[in-house]
Design a protein around this motif. Structure first.
Motif, PDB file in Angstrom:
ATOM      1  N   UNK A 216       0.509 -23.843 -16.270  1.00 28.49           N
ATOM      2  CA  UNK A 216       1.865 -24.314 -15.986  1.00 28.49           C
ATOM      3  C   UNK A 216       2.139 -24.327 -14.484  1.00 28.49           C
ATOM      4  N   UNK A 217       1.592 -23.348 -13.762  1.00 28.35           N
ATOM      5  CA  UNK A 217       1.795 -23.288 -12.318  1.00 28.35           C
ATOM      6  C   UNK A 217       1.146 -24.433 -11.570  1.00 28.35           C
TER       7      UNK A 217
ATOM      8  N   UNK B  90      13.907 -21.063  -8.401  1.00 31.74           N
ATOM      9  CA  UNK B  90      14.756 -21.394  -9.549  1.00 31.74           C
ATOM     10  C   UNK B  90      16.187 -21.662  -9.091  1.00 31.74           C
ATOM     11  N   UNK B  91      16.693 -20.844  -8.177  1.00 31.36           N
ATOM     12  CA  UNK B  91      18.061 -21.052  -7.683  1.00 31.36           C
ATOM     13  C   UNK B  91      18.168 -22.390  -6.955  1.00 31.36           C
TER      14      UNK B  91
ATOM     15  N   UNK C 185       8.635 -26.784 -17.119  1.00 32.86           N
ATOM     16  CA  UNK C 185       7.365 -26.051 -17.026  1.00 32.86           C
ATOM     17  C   UNK C 185       7.469 -24.887 -16.044  1.00 32.86           C
ATOM     18  N   UNK C 186       8.185 -25.086 -14.950  1.00 36.54           N
ATOM     19  CA  UNK C 186       8.343 -23.994 -13.990  1.00 36.54           C
ATOM     20  C   UNK C 186       9.201 -22.868 -14.561  1.00 36.54           C
ATOM     21  N   UNK C 187      10.172 -23.201 -15.397  1.00 30.59           N
ATOM     22  CA  UNK C 187      10.961 -22.151 -16.048  1.00 30.59           C
ATOM     23  C   UNK C 187      10.129 -21.361 -17.047  1.00 30.59           C
TER      24      UNK C 187
END
Length: 345
Positions: A145-146, A332-333, A113-115
């Motif tokens: 989603x956030x 994300x990283x 969901x975060x992607x």
């Protein structure tokens, strides 16, 4: 004897027909009228007039529709708050394990969901992705989603900290989620609602100027208009002393507006109280006059306050946008490093 023969009567011989032309004047006044003229119709019997219905009282003007108590946004907010409270207060590690089962699935779902949050940014910048849907629809989906993504990750982590790599990913996600809530608050102040187009300073000023034409509704306090105009000038000039801190103008204007509103309400209360001692009419309509004056003050100050804060909110939104995007990539990283560390080591 001979039978008697029938006697046949002789046929009359045709006579010569004579045609005579006669003028209309020779036939008299009746024949002189044109043929197309119809005889006068007989008079119809007069019917008694119908009784008119009694006059109805004037209808009251329909009041503006109130907002619904239950909306999808409010229900969603309450549901998220309940889930956060349950996850924080209940020992979820008894039922959820991050390494397998439901806990592992929640981690996969939350990361996915975060992607998906990045799809909104790509849809907004690349028009050829129009087949995915409209930008406003993706904006709504982006906000949902956030919230759901971090909620799944928190249940995946059992609302506790763990290894260093997981802690870095968790705190990056929480910072991004908090940044999104702040951005939503700023966004509403420079747009027509949450999903409308961007406002302009000219529109806000036109709305504020339109309220000034309604000053006749407070004619019973003539000095009040002068005091409101003085308060508006203070609002428009309120700003931090350093121009570099222009993004801090909204809270400064909010403090000045609160002070001006309190002073004007106090003036209305004292003025009407003094007038009620001299006039019985003012004494009778005291509450209504006070409510009218207060409503007018609040509308004028709210419109002027929005004009004064607009440029500050624009600066804040630009700074927020420059900070939110790098935090997103940092999260994300960190999440990728966490997934690799969990599955390799």
């Amino acid at each position: 004897m001979k039978s008697a023969e029938p006697v046949v009567a002789p046929r009359p011989q045709p006579q010569d027909l004579k045609v005579r032309v006669v003028r209309l004047g020779e036939l008299g006044p009746r024949a002189a009228r044109p043929v197309s003229e119809a005889p006068p119709a007989p008079p119809r019997p007069q019917t008694p007039p119908r009784p008119q219905p009694p006059p109805q009282p004037p209808r009251q003007q329909s009041q503006p529709q109130r907002k619904r108590l239950l909306s999808s946004g409010r229900v969603f907010f309450v549901l998220v708050c309940v889930l956060l409270f349950v996850g924080w207060s209940v020992q979820t590690e008894r039922y959820i394990t991050p390494k397998r089962g439901l806990g592992y699935a929640l981690g996969i779902a939350g990361g996915s969901l975060m992607l998906l949050l990045l799809v909104y940014s790509m849809r907004k910048r690349w028009e050829w992705l129009g087949f995915l849907g409209s930008t406003p629809s993706w904006f709504r989906f982006h906000m949902v989603l956030g919230v759901l993504g971090p909620l799944c990750i928190l249940y995946h982590a059992n609302f506790t900290t763990g290894a260093t790599n997981s802690n870095v990913a968790l705190f990056c996600m929480l910072i991004v989620a908090g940044s999104g809530l702040i951005g939503r608050y700023i966004y509403v102040h420079i747009h027509h609602g949450l999903y409308g187009r961007k406002l302009s300073l000219g529109e806000l000023r036109a709305g504020a100027d339109g309220l000034r034409s309604l000053s006749g509704s407070i004619g019973f306090l003539p000095e009040l208009v002068t005091r409101i105009e003085h308060a508006e000038r203070r609002l428009l000039t309120a700003a931090p002393r350093l121009s570099v801190l222009g993004f801090a103008r909204p809270p400064v204007v909010a403090v000045v507006a609160f002070q001006a509103r309190w002073q004007l309400h106090r003036y209305v209360r004292r003025s009407l109280r003094a007038s009620a001692r001299k006039s019985t009419v003012v004494a009778t309509e005291h509450k209504r006059l006070q409510a009218t004056a207060r409503a007018y003050i609040d509308r004028r100050l709210a419109a002027t306050r929005r004009v004064a804060q607009f440029e500050g909110y624009e600066r804040l939104f630009s700074l927020w946008h420059a900070l939110h995007i790098p935090l997103m990539f940092m999260m994300i990283i960190a999440a990728v490093i966490h997934v690799i560390a969990v599955h390799v080591y």
